[in-house]
Scaffold this active site. Structure first.
Site, mmCIF file in Angstrom:
data_model
loop_
_atom_site.group_PDB
_atom_site.id
_atom_site.type_symbol
_atom_site.label_atom_id
_atom_site.label_comp_id
_atom_site.label_asym_id
_atom_site.label_seq_id
_atom_site.Cartn_x
_atom_site.Cartn_y
_atom_site.Cartn_z
ATOM 1 N N HIS A 1 0.850 -1.182 0.000
ATOM 2 C CA HIS A 1 0.000 0.000 0.000
ATOM 3 C C HIS A 1 0.883 1.228 0.000
ATOM 4 O O HIS A 1 1.942 1.229 0.623
ATOM 5 C CB HIS A 1 -0.917 0.019 1.240
ATOM 6 N N ASP B 1 -7.990 -5.164 0.001
ATOM 7 C CA ASP B 1 -8.535 -5.970 -1.091
ATOM 8 C C ASP B 1 -8.163 -7.441 -0.996
ATOM 9 O O ASP B 1 -8.687 -8.267 -1.733
ATOM 10 C CB ASP B 1 -8.059 -5.417 -2.443
HETATM 11 N N1 CMC Z 1 4.130 -7.630 -5.049
HETATM 12 C C1 CMC Z 1 5.472 -7.655 -5.216
HETATM 13 N N2 CMC Z 1 6.273 -6.566 -5.047
HETATM 14 C C2 CMC Z 1 5.681 -5.419 -4.705
HETATM 15 C C3 CMC Z 1 4.285 -5.321 -4.509
HETATM 16 C C4 CMC Z 1 3.499 -6.488 -4.694
HETATM 17 N N3 CMC Z 1 2.171 -6.438 -4.524
HETATM 18 N N4 CMC Z 1 3.937 -4.039 -4.165
HETATM 19 C C5 CMC Z 1 5.110 -3.357 -4.160
HETATM 20 N N5 CMC Z 1 6.150 -4.186 -4.475
HETATM 21 C C6 CMC Z 1 7.577 -3.828 -4.479
HETATM 22 C C7 CMC Z 1 7.927 -3.016 -5.730
HETATM 23 O O1 CMC Z 1 8.351 -3.865 -6.783
HETATM 24 C C8 CMC Z 1 9.033 -2.141 -5.195
HETATM 25 O O2 CMC Z 1 10.205 -2.935 -5.111
HETATM 26 P P1 CMC Z 1 11.669 -2.256 -5.332
HETATM 27 O O3 CMC Z 1 11.820 -1.248 -4.238
HETATM 28 O O4 CMC Z 1 12.625 -3.405 -5.236
HETATM 29 O O5 CMC Z 1 11.642 -1.646 -6.708
HETATM 30 C C9 CMC Z 1 8.612 -1.829 -3.766
HETATM 31 O O6 CMC Z 1 7.811 -2.947 -3.372
HETATM 32 C C10 CMC Z 1 7.808 -0.528 -3.620
HETATM 33 O O7 CMC Z 1 6.690 -0.615 -4.520
HETATM 34 P P2 CMC Z 1 6.045 0.642 -5.279
HETATM 35 O O8 CMC Z 1 5.305 0.136 -6.464
HETATM 36 O O9 CMC Z 1 7.099 1.680 -5.499
HETATM 37 O O10 CMC Z 1 5.057 1.166 -4.163
HETATM 38 P P3 CMC Z 1 3.848 2.142 -4.411
HETATM 39 O O11 CMC Z 1 3.596 2.837 -3.131
HETATM 40 O O12 CMC Z 1 4.090 2.993 -5.622
HETATM 41 O O13 CMC Z 1 2.638 1.170 -4.803
HETATM 42 C C11 CMC Z 1 0.789 -0.299 -4.663
HETATM 43 C C12 CMC Z 1 1.636 0.751 -3.932
HETATM 44 C C13 CMC Z 1 -0.459 -0.599 -3.832
HETATM 45 C C14 CMC Z 1 0.350 0.250 -6.041
HETATM 46 C C15 CMC Z 1 1.630 -1.586 -4.861
HETATM 47 O O14 CMC Z 1 2.017 -2.095 -3.595
HETATM 48 C C16 CMC Z 1 0.901 -2.659 -5.665
HETATM 49 O O15 CMC Z 1 0.958 -2.655 -6.894
HETATM 50 N N6 CMC Z 1 0.173 -3.605 -4.984
HETATM 51 C C17 CMC Z 1 -0.627 -4.594 -5.672
HETATM 52 C C18 CMC Z 1 -1.956 -3.986 -6.103
HETATM 53 C C19 CMC Z 1 -2.907 -3.787 -4.950
HETATM 54 O O16 CMC Z 1 -3.112 -4.678 -4.132
HETATM 55 N N7 CMC Z 1 -3.537 -2.597 -4.926
HETATM 56 C C20 CMC Z 1 -4.571 -2.288 -3.914
HETATM 57 C C21 CMC Z 1 -4.179 -1.174 -2.997
HETATM 58 S S1 CMC Z 1 -5.275 -1.067 -1.571
HETATM 59 C C22 CMC Z 1 -6.803 -0.576 -2.217
HETATM 60 C C23 CMC Z 1 -6.809 0.865 -2.540
HETATM 61 O O17 CMC Z 1 -6.936 1.684 -1.604
HETATM 62 O O18 CMC Z 1 -6.725 1.183 -3.706
#
Ligand code: CMC
Length: 428
Positions: A307, A364
């Site tokens: 998140h 989720d």
């Molecule tokens: N699985 C594997 N690796 C992950 C995941 C995941 N679900 N989420 C983040 N990472 C890794 C990412 O690859 C990165 O690694 P590194 O630092 O080595 O490059 C690190 O963790 C940070 O990730 P980020 O994408 O920079 O983090 P963010 O804050 O931009 O993204 C997120 C947050 C929710 C979009 C992301 O965690 C994600 O894609 N999760 C899966 C989709 C999901 O479940 N979304 C629902 C969110 S809750 C409902 C809502 O309020 O919308």
């Protein structure tokens, strides 16, 4: 004493005020930065460090896993309030009195009818159309049937627009589902409460009598409360930014629905179940999928994990996990997907990749398991999220307009070609 932040750019120092929220959060106020420095801006892709507004609606602390609506903890609201009370709280700022709640409920019911011609629009969509696309289109289409724009300086006009959309949106959501499932469109029963009537509109079969189920009702009420607001997330920021151009409430909400649809946001609830089903079909080897999620050359992500804001745990996930256990237990459902979900969660919580990056199950991860147990098809999961988020979007839109926020218009740093002469087609 008020604090100041000092920045130095090309040898020149600038002082900027630091503002403090009621929960002691600090922000450097850069409103004057560009004019004071002659054009310097800040850059922050994804707005990871940028506050877009001051808001009195929802407080969340991602490090400590705190979520409060108007000061009330999400745990207490999920336990003691119902969805309509929470909607009133979010939109108007205080928990309603008995009279206020009754009036809100009556006014919503009085506005629940949808113009019969909307059914013709629904008929025009292919049955297989994704319900989120249909729902956002129908929400936009409401403008054509209720064309008067809202005078935001009139409390009465604002209130009328709010009860209108609160009344019509569950009807549109249920109709989207019924069209998808080939069922006749139905208005439910206005003697029922908001959520129960919605359940009836969704599930009543033409020849059967609708029977209420308290377990289903409580679970759905709780889910909607947990989804009702989440401060400046992607869809809410979209609603605020669209509304900041003084576009109307309904179209701003429609834009929010589209933003919610994406799998990194609300669409994750559908993506989680599809992922769990795929793992099950593939033999249930969770280790294989953990490895894929950690492999930087593999685009696969563990859906329902991570998140932007919560870096400890998502308090909504904690409540929902318990609720999923209760619902499956009460309804006597054994879902192998729940076992896969629990297995993945256990492995991820012990895995240094997920621990180091502070990736925990989010709201989720378990909500889809409850929706599935309630008989809601996967493609309807994100519309269910939208129904829950509706009061939050309305509250945020209303706050933005009442605060007279300026039109949202970010800047950029240009990195393209510098000025160059035009090349004739024969010289290219
Ligand atoms: N699985 C594997 N690796 C992950 C995941 C995941 N679900 N989420 C983040 N990472 C890794 C990412 O690859 C990165 O690694 P590194 O630092 O080595 O490059 C690190 O963790 C940070 O990730 P980020 O994408 O920079 O983090 P963010 O804050 O931009 O993204 C997120 C947050 C929710 C979009 C992301 O965690 C994600 O894609 N999760 C899966 C989709 C999901 O479940 N979304 C629902 C969110 S809750 C409902 C809502 O309020 O919308």
């Amino acid at each position: 004493m008020s604090q100041k932040a000092t920045i130095e750019i090309e040898g020149k120092k600038y002082e900027l005020p630091v503002i403090k929220g009621t929960e002691n959060e600090l922000a450097i106020d850069i409103k004057t930065l560009r004019s004071a420095t002659g054009g310097v801006i800040t850059i922050d892709p994804g707005f990871k460090n940028t506050g877009s507004c001051e808001s009195a609606i929802t407080f969340l602390n991602g490090e400590e896993g705190i979520l409060r609506y108007r000061g009330y903890s999400i745990e207490e609201l999920a336990e003691k309030a119902d969805f309509l009370e929470v909607a009133f709280l979010l939109i108007f700022g205080e928990l309603p009195t008995k009279e206020q709640l009754e009036k809100f409920d009556t006014d919503i019911k009085a506005n629940a009818h949808v113009d019969e011609d909307v059914k013709k629009i629904i008929d025009g969509f292919p049955k297989a159309a994704h319900p989120m696309g249909v729902l956002s289109s129908l929400t936009s289409a409401l403008v054509a049937f209720n064309p008067s724009s809202v005078n935001v300086d009139s409390e009465e006009e604002m209130y009328n627009a709010i009860v209108r959309i609160m009344g019509k949106f569950p009807v549109l959501t249920a109709w989207t589902y019924r069209k998808h499932s080939g069922l006749p469109l139905d208005y439910g029963d206005s003697s029922l409460g908001y959520v129960e009537n919605f359940i009836k509109m969704m599930f009543k079969k033409p020849a059967d009598e609708y029977k209420s189920n308290k377990v289903v009702l409580d679970a759905l009420d709780k889910l909607l409360i947990l989804h009702a607001d989440h401060e400046q997330n992607c869809s809410t920021s979209t609603v605020r930014i669209v509304g900041s151009s003084h576009a109307g409430l309904f179209v701003s909400l429609s834009a929010g629905i589209n933003a919610l649809w994406g799998p990194l946001h609300g669409g994750a609830n559908q993506a989680v179940i599809e992922m769990l089903e795929a793992i099950e079909e593939d033999g249930g080897d969770t280790k294989k999928y953990m490895a894929k999620a950690k492999d930087k050359n593999d685009p696969f992500r563990l859906m329902g994990f991570g998140h932007r804001v919560y870096k400890n745990f998502d308090p909504r996930a904690k409540i929902i996990k318990k609720s999923a256990d209760n619902v499956l237990g009460d309804l006597g459902i054994e879902d192998p997907i729940l076992d896969i979900a629990k297995g993945l969660e256990k492995e991820a919580l012990e895995d240094s990749y997920f621990v180091d990056r502070k990736l925990y199950p989010n709201v989720d991860f378990y909500s889809g398991i409850i929706y599935r147990a309630l008989g809601i098809p996967t493609e309807m999961f994100t519309p269910m999220f939208a129904l829950g988020r509706l009061p939050g979007w309305i509250a945020q839109w209303r706050e933005m307009r009442l605060n007279k926020e300026p039109i949202g218009r970010p800047r950029q740093i240009y990195i393209g070609e510098q000025k160059r002469p035009f090349k004739k087609i024969k010289d290219r």
